[in-house]
Design a protein around this motif. Sequence first.
Motif, PDB file in Angstrom:
ATOM      1  N   ILE A  75       0.857  -1.187   0.000  1.00  0.00           N
ATOM      2  CA  ILE A  75       0.000   0.000   0.000  1.00  0.00           C
ATOM      3  C   ILE A  75       0.890   1.233   0.000  1.00  0.00           C
ATOM      4  O   ILE A  75       1.781   1.368   0.838  1.00  0.00           O
ATOM      5  CB  ILE A  75      -0.918   0.023   1.237  1.00  0.00           C
ATOM      6  CG1 ILE A  75      -1.813  -1.221   1.230  1.00  0.00           C
ATOM      7  CG2 ILE A  75      -1.753   1.297   1.243  1.00  0.00           C
ATOM      8  CD1 ILE A  75      -2.696  -1.335   2.451  1.00  0.00           C
ATOM      9  N   ASN A  76       0.697   2.095  -0.976  1.00  0.00           N
ATOM     10  CA  ASN A  76       1.533   3.290  -1.041  1.00  0.00           C
ATOM     11  C   ASN A  76       0.705   4.567  -0.945  1.00  0.00           C
ATOM     12  O   ASN A  76      -0.522   4.538  -1.006  1.00  0.00           O
ATOM     13  CB  ASN A  76       2.377   3.278  -2.315  1.00  0.00           C
ATOM     14  CG  ASN A  76       1.506   3.146  -3.549  1.00  0.00           C
ATOM     15  OD1 ASN A  76       0.519   3.849  -3.674  1.00  0.00           O
ATOM     16  ND2 ASN A  76       1.875   2.257  -4.459  1.00  0.00           N
ATOM     17  N   LEU A  77       1.395   5.665  -0.786  1.00  0.00           N
ATOM     18  CA  LEU A  77       0.720   6.952  -0.612  1.00  0.00           C
ATOM     19  C   LEU A  77      -0.165   7.298  -1.797  1.00  0.00           C
ATOM     20  O   LEU A  77      -1.222   7.911  -1.648  1.00  0.00           O
ATOM     21  CB  LEU A  77       1.752   8.066  -0.403  1.00  0.00           C
ATOM     22  CG  LEU A  77       2.473   8.062   0.940  1.00  0.00           C
ATOM     23  CD1 LEU A  77       3.455   9.216   1.018  1.00  0.00           C
ATOM     24  CD2 LEU A  77       1.454   8.159   2.078  1.00  0.00           C
ATOM     25  N   SER A  78       0.258   6.882  -2.961  1.00  0.00           N
ATOM     26  CA  SER A  78      -0.493   7.156  -4.177  1.00  0.00           C
ATOM     27  C   SER A  78      -1.941   6.687  -4.064  1.00  0.00           C
ATOM     28  O   SER A  78      -2.874   7.405  -4.433  1.00  0.00           O
ATOM     29  CB  SER A  78       0.190   6.478  -5.348  1.00  0.00           C
ATOM     30  OG  SER A  78      -0.552   6.664  -6.516  1.00  0.00           O
ATOM     31  N   GLN A  79      -2.136   5.494  -3.528  1.00  0.00           N
ATOM     32  CA  GLN A  79      -3.479   4.944  -3.414  1.00  0.00           C
ATOM     33  C   GLN A  79      -4.352   5.790  -2.491  1.00  0.00           C
ATOM     34  O   GLN A  79      -5.540   5.983  -2.746  1.00  0.00           O
ATOM     35  CB  GLN A  79      -3.416   3.513  -2.874  1.00  0.00           C
ATOM     36  CG  GLN A  79      -2.736   2.546  -3.817  1.00  0.00           C
ATOM     37  CD  GLN A  79      -2.448   1.214  -3.130  1.00  0.00           C
ATOM     38  OE1 GLN A  79      -1.296   0.892  -2.853  1.00  0.00           O
ATOM     39  NE2 GLN A  79      -3.487   0.462  -2.829  1.00  0.00           N
ATOM     40  N   ILE A  80      -3.751   6.254  -1.411  1.00  0.00           N
ATOM     41  CA  ILE A  80      -4.496   7.060  -0.441  1.00  0.00           C
ATOM     42  C   ILE A  80      -4.869   8.411  -1.051  1.00  0.00           C
ATOM     43  O   ILE A  80      -6.013   8.852  -0.965  1.00  0.00           O
ATOM     44  CB  ILE A  80      -3.669   7.264   0.843  1.00  0.00           C
ATOM     45  CG1 ILE A  80      -3.338   5.904   1.459  1.00  0.00           C
ATOM     46  CG2 ILE A  80      -4.410   8.155   1.825  1.00  0.00           C
ATOM     47  CD1 ILE A  80      -2.379   5.968   2.634  1.00  0.00           C
TER      48      ILE A  80
END
Lengths: 144, 144
Positions: A75-80
């Motif tokens: 899970i990376n910041l991009s998804q958030i």
Amino acid sequence: MFSKACEYGIKASIFIAINSYEGKRVSPKEIAKEINSPQAFTAKILQALVRHKVINSVKGAYGGFEINKNELKYINLSQIVKAIDGDNIYNGCGLGLDKCDENHPCPVHEKFITVRDELKHMLENTSLEELALDIKSGASFLKA
Amino acid sequence: MFSKACEYGIKASIFIAINSYEGKRVSPKEIAKEINSPQAFTAKILQALVRHKVINSVKGAYGGFEINKNELKYINLSQIVKAIDGDNIYNGCGLGLDKCDENHPCPVHEKFITVRDELKHMLENTSLEELALDIKSGASFLKA
DNA sequence: TATAAATAGGATAAAATTATCCGAAATAAA
DNA sequence: TTTATTTCGGATAATTTTATCCTATTTATA
Ligand code: FES
Ligand code: FES
């Protein structure tokens, strides 16, 4: 840069990640306290993250928010950011033209996409896991 | 990234720059038409730019907004952004902590300041003159 | 000096974002 | 099955940002 909602979303996700390591679910109340955010508003953002499958929720007694321990590193910041602010920061024109188009560029297009692409790269290559570990080790902080 | 006000401010400044080359002053009406922005709101932003000495205004008949032709190459995007959005984009924490502090960093601090510094560098090294020339040559556009 | 043209600035209004409140639905345990 | 706990979701409110409107002030020219 990011909306308040997105800032809260990122911090909340990191706090959930830390606790998920230890198999603990957390409530909006705990989260809001830990990241210094308005509780009810934070709860709304958590709902959005659940809908986008960034985090998981369990209703009822002994429930709360959690993240699958094995997924933490993926899970990376991009998804958030995409879940909360959408992908305008990725595709949008820096000067607000209807669309960012190589063939009809705004005056800052060339220079802007360089910065934007670096931001994109950063968001896509920063995992929740590494951010959570930094908090645990005391290298970084979720609130003042 | 930037506020609407800031986007309008940048585009307006570029349009003023183009006309100042030819010794022409322009009105909020012309500007708003050319950059596709709400006229009265744009006028407010122009006032702010005047107060911050980014552009110059001449009241009364035959007046309008202008920029000293000789200064065009020394005015950069950074000055416009600071005048309108303040310097939060330069100094503020990416996750909204009260201040961005090396000694009390938020989880994304290290990665964020890299991107932020590149943005800063870009804004400080992009002059109104070069942006105006690109518009004049048809290499870029102020509206859809 | 009178007039017309233009920016300055205050007062509102509309829209978007941020924030709060409360009842409904789900769930584990007694 | 009842109860306590907890997320979900709709309604509403407060704040900030964006946008509009109207009048005052300034200034060049006739
Ligand atoms: S067209 Fe404006 S950033 Fe690409
Ligand atoms: S402390 Fe958050 S960006 Fe520096």
